[in-house]
Scaffold this motif. Structure first.
Motif, mmCIF file in Angstrom:
data_model
loop_
_atom_site.group_PDB
_atom_site.id
_atom_site.type_symbol
_atom_site.label_atom_id
_atom_site.label_comp_id
_atom_site.label_asym_id
_atom_site.label_seq_id
_atom_site.Cartn_x
_atom_site.Cartn_y
_atom_site.Cartn_z
ATOM 1 N N VAL A 157 0.980 -1.046 -0.057
ATOM 2 C CA VAL A 157 0.012 -0.072 0.123
ATOM 3 C C VAL A 157 1.050 1.263 -0.022
ATOM 4 O O VAL A 157 1.657 1.343 0.919
ATOM 5 N N THR A 158 0.878 1.934 -1.111
ATOM 6 C CA THR A 158 2.052 2.592 -1.265
ATOM 7 C C THR A 158 1.739 3.921 -2.171
ATOM 8 O O THR A 158 0.531 3.754 -3.001
ATOM 9 N N GLY A 159 1.965 5.140 -1.873
ATOM 10 C CA GLY A 159 1.716 6.260 -2.621
ATOM 11 C C GLY A 159 2.202 6.287 -3.998
ATOM 12 O O GLY A 159 1.735 7.160 -4.904
ATOM 13 N N ASN A 160 3.167 5.459 -4.278
ATOM 14 C CA ASN A 160 3.530 5.283 -5.699
ATOM 15 C C ASN A 160 2.787 4.849 -6.724
ATOM 16 O O ASN A 160 1.613 3.921 -6.376
ATOM 17 N N ILE A 161 2.663 4.994 -7.986
ATOM 18 C CA ILE A 161 1.874 4.725 -8.990
ATOM 19 C C ILE A 161 2.477 3.228 -9.136
ATOM 20 O O ILE A 161 3.627 2.865 -8.858
ATOM 21 N N ARG A 162 1.667 2.447 -9.696
ATOM 22 C CA ARG A 162 2.152 0.793 -9.812
ATOM 23 C C ARG A 162 3.303 0.584 -10.644
ATOM 24 O O ARG A 162 4.100 -0.093 -9.935
ATOM 25 N N ALA A 163 3.427 1.354 -11.745
ATOM 26 C CA ALA A 163 4.420 1.157 -12.573
ATOM 27 C C ALA A 163 5.752 1.529 -11.769
ATOM 28 O O ALA A 163 6.935 0.791 -11.893
ATOM 29 N N GLU A 183 -4.978 5.941 -7.169
ATOM 30 C CA GLU A 183 -6.318 5.416 -6.895
ATOM 31 C C GLU A 183 -7.029 6.643 -5.973
ATOM 32 O O GLU A 183 -8.199 6.887 -6.155
ATOM 33 N N ASP A 184 -6.396 7.239 -5.502
ATOM 34 C CA ASP A 184 -7.192 8.470 -4.602
ATOM 35 C C ASP A 184 -6.136 9.318 -3.921
ATOM 36 O O ASP A 184 -4.999 9.073 -3.811
ATOM 37 N N VAL A 185 -6.647 10.429 -3.477
ATOM 38 C CA VAL A 185 -5.907 11.368 -2.914
ATOM 39 C C VAL A 185 -5.698 11.281 -1.248
ATOM 40 O O VAL A 185 -4.702 11.725 -0.413
ATOM 41 N N VAL A 186 -6.401 10.380 -0.847
ATOM 42 C CA VAL A 186 -6.377 9.802 0.635
ATOM 43 C C VAL A 186 -5.752 8.304 0.659
ATOM 44 O O VAL A 186 -6.444 7.479 0.232
ATOM 45 N N ARG A 187 -5.046 8.353 1.518
ATOM 46 C CA ARG A 187 -4.330 6.955 1.748
ATOM 47 C C ARG A 187 -5.209 5.905 2.080
ATOM 48 O O ARG A 187 -4.998 4.664 1.903
ATOM 49 N N ALA A 188 -6.078 6.249 2.897
ATOM 50 C CA ALA A 188 -6.811 5.088 3.710
ATOM 51 C C ALA A 188 -7.804 4.314 2.725
ATOM 52 O O ALA A 188 -8.042 3.221 2.712
ATOM 53 N N THR A 189 -8.137 5.053 1.417
ATOM 54 C CA THR A 189 -8.837 4.506 0.396
ATOM 55 C C THR A 189 -7.866 3.196 -0.010
ATOM 56 O O THR A 189 -8.646 2.179 -0.630
ATOM 57 N N VAL A 247 3.035 9.572 9.505
ATOM 58 C CA VAL A 247 1.689 9.702 9.933
ATOM 59 C C VAL A 247 0.495 9.280 9.145
ATOM 60 O O VAL A 247 -0.446 8.619 9.365
ATOM 61 N N HIS A 248 0.910 9.480 7.621
ATOM 62 C CA HIS A 248 -0.352 9.043 6.690
ATOM 63 C C HIS A 248 -0.517 7.554 6.866
ATOM 64 O O HIS A 248 -1.467 7.232 6.414
ATOM 65 N N ASP A 249 0.638 6.791 6.931
ATOM 66 C CA ASP A 249 0.385 5.346 6.956
ATOM 67 C C ASP A 249 -0.336 4.835 8.173
ATOM 68 O O ASP A 249 -1.106 4.046 8.285
ATOM 69 N N VAL A 250 -0.005 5.626 9.363
ATOM 70 C CA VAL A 250 -0.666 5.260 10.590
ATOM 71 C C VAL A 250 -2.260 5.670 10.487
ATOM 72 O O VAL A 250 -3.078 4.766 10.841
ATOM 73 N N ASN A 251 -2.545 6.735 9.746
ATOM 74 C CA ASN A 251 -3.810 7.049 9.843
ATOM 75 C C ASN A 251 -4.575 6.270 8.767
ATOM 76 O O ASN A 251 -5.962 5.997 9.003
ATOM 77 N N ALA A 252 -3.861 5.737 7.792
ATOM 78 C CA ALA A 252 -4.677 5.024 6.774
ATOM 79 C C ALA A 252 -5.288 3.605 7.535
ATOM 80 O O ALA A 252 -6.004 3.071 7.242
#
Length: 230
Positions: free
Chosen positions: A112-118, A143-149, A178-183
């Protein structure tokens, strides 16, 4: 079963300056706008970063550009493989932990990463890590601007592939911000935070991480934690 969702940057590896260098030519090629600067990445999704970056350049509606931009960004990133190998590195313990967990039949590893798949695939492939995680059930930064998605999408894909939903107690999100934790918390799953990025352990703990590690150099302890061995 256990489902381990890995972040990439500053959790598993460091990719150096490659993404930043790839961003500028991709942006200008798609928009024709002279490059100025990139939004602060810091654990955000690539879609989130792109929205702000485009706005910083006077483009408030980036949606018509995003698909082509991500394609160009992936190509520019891939073209810098040699620089990635020069500047990048796998963080201490990460390779050994991924390998050990991959041998355990009750454990599923994904991203689960902020990177695009490629780009995620390029980063892990460069360091021979790609075969250790299941890309098909991951959550990626387009996929989204929100990491939880991204966590939610990964849970849905994992359930479809494995024929049953994973219980919250079976799922761990491992990341350095913190973004990972919140997600993780938003999806009711376990947040394992690693202070190997720009966020210190105290801040990660204050955000609500269930477990905070200074790093992953104690391979046996991290494997036991993620595998549910007590």
């Amino acid at each position: 079963m256990r489902l381990v969702m890995w972040d990439i940057d500053y959790t598993l590896l460091s990719a150096g300056s490659v993404a930043r260098l790839a961003y500028a030519p991709a942006f200008t090629a798609v928009t024709g706008v002279t490059w100025r600067q990139m939004a602060q990445p810091g654990g955000r999704t690539d879609r989130d970063i792109a929205v702000e970056t485009f706005a910083m350049h006077g483009i408030d509606d980036c949606e018509p550009h995003l698909e082509r931009f991500f394609t160009m960004f992936a190509a520019e990133f891939a073209a810098r493989r040699e620089l990635l190998l020069q500047e990048g590195r796998v963080l201490p313990g990460a390779r050994e932990i991924l390998v050990e967990l991959s041998t355990r039949p009750h454990i599923v590893q994904t991203l689960v990463t902020g990177n695009i798949r490629a780009v995620a695939l390029d980063k892990l492939s460069a360091f021979d890590l790609a075969g250790l995680v299941d890309f098909d059930i991951g959550g990626f930064g387009t996929e989204d601007v929100v990491r939880a998605t991204l966590v939610r999408r990964s849970l849905e894909r994992a359930a479809a592939k494995h024929g049953r939903p994973f219980e919250p107690s079976e799922v761990l999100v491992v990341g350095d911000t913190v973004h990972d934790v919140n997600a993780a918390l938003a999806n009711g799953v376990t947040a394992v935070a690693v202070a190997t990025g720009g966020t210190d352990a105290a801040t990660l703990a204050a955000a609500g991480a269930h477990v905070v590690l200074d790093d992953m150099s104690d391979i046996d302890a991290v494997v036991a934690l993620l595998a549910g061995v007590h």
